[in-house]
Design a protein around this motif. Structure first.
Motif, short mmCIF file in Angstrom:
data_model
loop_
_atom_site.label_atom_id
_atom_site.label_comp_id
_atom_site.label_asym_id
_atom_site.label_seq_id
_atom_site.Cartn_x
_atom_site.Cartn_y
_atom_site.Cartn_z
N ILE A 235 0.85 -1.19 0.00
CA ILE A 235 0.00 0.00 0.00
C ILE A 235 0.89 1.24 0.00
CG2 ILE A 235 -1.73 1.28 1.31
CD1 ILE A 235 -2.66 -1.41 2.46
N THR A 236 0.76 2.05 -1.02
CA THR A 236 1.56 3.27 -1.13
C THR A 236 0.66 4.48 -1.29
OG1 THR A 236 1.74 3.17 -3.55
CG2 THR A 236 3.38 1.93 -2.29
N ALA A 237 1.20 5.64 -0.99
CA ALA A 237 0.42 6.88 -1.10
C ALA A 237 0.08 7.20 -2.54
CB ALA A 237 1.19 8.03 -0.46
N GLU A 238 0.97 6.82 -3.48
CA GLU A 238 0.74 7.16 -4.89
C GLU A 238 -0.50 6.47 -5.45
OE1 GLU A 238 5.00 7.87 -4.00
OE2 GLU A 238 3.59 6.24 -3.60
N GLU A 239 -0.76 5.25 -5.00
CA GLU A 239 -1.87 4.49 -5.58
C GLU A 239 -3.22 4.96 -5.06
OE1 GLU A 239 -3.27 -0.16 -6.24
OE2 GLU A 239 -1.40 0.29 -5.19
N ALA A 240 -3.30 5.21 -3.76
CA ALA A 240 -4.57 5.66 -3.17
C ALA A 240 -4.25 6.45 -1.91
CB ALA A 240 -5.47 4.47 -2.86
N ARG A 241 -4.10 7.76 -2.08
CA ARG A 241 -3.63 8.62 -0.99
C ARG A 241 -4.51 8.54 0.24
NH1 ARG A 241 0.67 11.21 1.05
NH2 ARG A 241 1.29 11.87 -1.05
N ALA A 242 -5.81 8.66 0.09
CA ALA A 242 -6.70 8.68 1.25
C ALA A 242 -6.65 7.37 2.02
CB ALA A 242 -8.13 8.98 0.81
N ALA A 243 -6.70 6.25 1.28
CA ALA A 243 -6.66 4.94 1.94
C ALA A 243 -5.32 4.73 2.64
CB ALA A 243 -6.90 3.83 0.91
N HIS A 244 -4.22 5.07 1.96
CA HIS A 244 -2.90 4.90 2.55
C HIS A 244 -2.76 5.71 3.83
CE1 HIS A 244 1.20 6.48 3.24
NE2 HIS A 244 1.56 5.21 3.03
N ASP A 245 -3.15 6.97 3.77
CA ASP A 245 -2.99 7.84 4.94
C ASP A 245 -3.82 7.35 6.11
OD1 ASP A 245 -1.31 9.29 3.37
OD2 ASP A 245 -2.62 11.05 3.17
N HIS A 246 -5.03 6.87 5.82
CA HIS A 246 -5.89 6.40 6.91
C HIS A 246 -5.35 5.10 7.50
CE1 HIS A 246 -9.79 6.98 8.94
NE2 HIS A 246 -9.75 5.67 9.10
N ILE A 247 -4.88 4.20 6.65
CA ILE A 247 -4.31 2.94 7.15
C ILE A 247 -3.04 3.21 7.95
CG2 ILE A 247 -3.23 0.76 6.43
CD1 ILE A 247 -5.23 0.75 4.07
N GLN A 248 -2.25 4.18 7.50
CA GLN A 248 -1.05 4.57 8.25
C GLN A 248 -1.43 5.07 9.65
OE1 GLN A 248 1.35 8.21 7.26
NE2 GLN A 248 2.87 6.68 6.63
N GLU A 249 -2.45 5.91 9.73
CA GLU A 249 -2.92 6.41 11.03
C GLU A 249 -3.39 5.25 11.91
OE1 GLU A 249 -5.96 9.27 10.34
OE2 GLU A 249 -4.62 10.71 9.33
N LEU A 250 -4.07 4.27 11.30
CA LEU A 250 -4.55 3.12 12.06
C LEU A 250 -3.39 2.29 12.59
CD1 LEU A 250 -7.55 2.11 9.78
CD2 LEU A 250 -7.72 2.81 12.18
N MET A 251 -2.31 2.18 11.82
CA MET A 251 -1.14 1.43 12.29
C MET A 251 -0.51 2.12 13.50
SD MET A 251 -0.56 -1.42 10.80
CE MET A 251 1.14 -1.68 11.29
N PHE A 252 -0.41 3.43 13.45
CA PHE A 252 0.13 4.15 14.62
C PHE A 252 -0.82 4.02 15.82
CE2 PHE A 252 2.62 6.75 11.45
CZ PHE A 252 3.87 6.34 11.90
N ALA A 253 -2.12 4.03 15.56
CA ALA A 253 -3.10 3.85 16.65
C ALA A 253 -3.00 2.45 17.24
CB ALA A 253 -4.51 4.13 16.12
#
Length: 285
Positions: free
Chosen positions: A113-131
């Motif tokens: 999962i990279t930001a280039e492919e789907a920015r909104a999904a990537h950013d949200h999943i990244q936030e969930l990983m930190f959570a």
């Protein structure tokens, strides 16, 4: 990071009283080919990381997220300096949820999962990983439940944003819902009957489509052909039988729905990257 390794099989040392393990890993150490039953998610937080999953290479930049399916043989390479979250979870509690089971099935062997492919999904999943990391290391009650809730949310994003069906099914919402429910039913039926003599004609008739139309839509929904999906399920079932020392490879092949030992060995090697005998020996090195 690998605490218990027998042959190339890792037994994940879960956190006490949970089915979870998370490492805030900063080791400049490479890990050889291994596999484990839990799902794994890797996210570099400083510098890059590299993974090879069933012969496919994935180069993770800082912030990229790699989800590795359970049972996939993989190796990991680290830079001299860096840090990454490595999260492992027993995914068996997710599988009764049909939509999640199907999503897991389409991640083969892994999903980057990279930001280039789907920015909104990537950013949200990244936030969930930190959570998930914060919750894992907290002393709050219900921490494991909270982590699994976030893991389910990750797969909701994956199912909605990365599923081939999202782009290929009808744009009409009610029609897409109808198709999704129909193919969830078909996938569930295959899961239950994969060791039987399933044919494309029978599945198409069950779904109410012509064979050609069904074949195209099924690949849109699962990202693999009908017969490859059936074989993936048969091989997954065979894995559970191969760990029994009383069962021969030939018997496992027949019980798993294959009509010959040679076809079983060939398909097992294609999907798992090792032969059934090699896989069996992982439990008895």
């Amino acid at each position: 990071m690998i605490e218990i390794l027998n042959g190339i099989r890792e037994t994940v040392n879960f956190k006490e009283d949970t089915n979870l393990r998370l490492y805030n890993n900063d080791e400049a150490e490479n890990y050889p080919k291994h596999w484990h039953a839990p799902l794994e998610i890797i996210m570099p937080t400083e510098n890059w990381y590299h993974a090879n999953c069933s012969g496919i290479s994935y180069h993770l930049r800082e912030g990229d997220i790699l989800i590795i399916n359970p049972g996939v043989i993989h190796s990991l390479d680290a830079p001299p300096q860096g840090k990454r979250l490595i999260f492992q979870a027993d995914s068996s509690i997710l599988r009764p949820i049909k939509e999640l089971e199907t999503t897991l099935s389409t991640i083969a062997p892994a999903l980057l999962i990279t930001a280039e492919e789907a920015r909104a999904a990537h950013d949200h999943i990244q936030e969930l990983m930190f959570a998930i990391k914060d919750e894992y290391f907290s002393d709050m009650p219900m921490a494991e439940a909270s982590v699994y809730a976030k893991l389910i949310e990750i797969f909701v994003w994956i199912g909605r944003e990365y599923s081939p069906a999202t782009k290929s099914f009808p744009s009409n919402i009610s029609k897409r819902k109808e198709y999704t429910e129909k193919f969830l039913f078909i996938c569930d039926y295959i899961n239950e009957h994969c060791t039987e003599n399933l044919s494309l004609d029978d599945a198409a008739q069950l779904a109410g489509f012509s064979k050609y139309h069904f074949s195209r839509l099924f690949k849109c929904f699962t990202n693999v052909s009908f017969y490859k999906y059936v074989n993936q399920k048969r091989i997954a079932y065979a894995e559970s039988l191969l760990i029994d020392p009383a069962l021969s490879v030939t018997e496992v092949a027949l019980r798993s729905g294959f009509d010959s030992l040679s076809s079983f060995i060939r398909m097992f090697k294609i999907i798992k990257g090792v032969t059934p005998t090699e896989f069996k020996n992982m439990y008895d090195p």
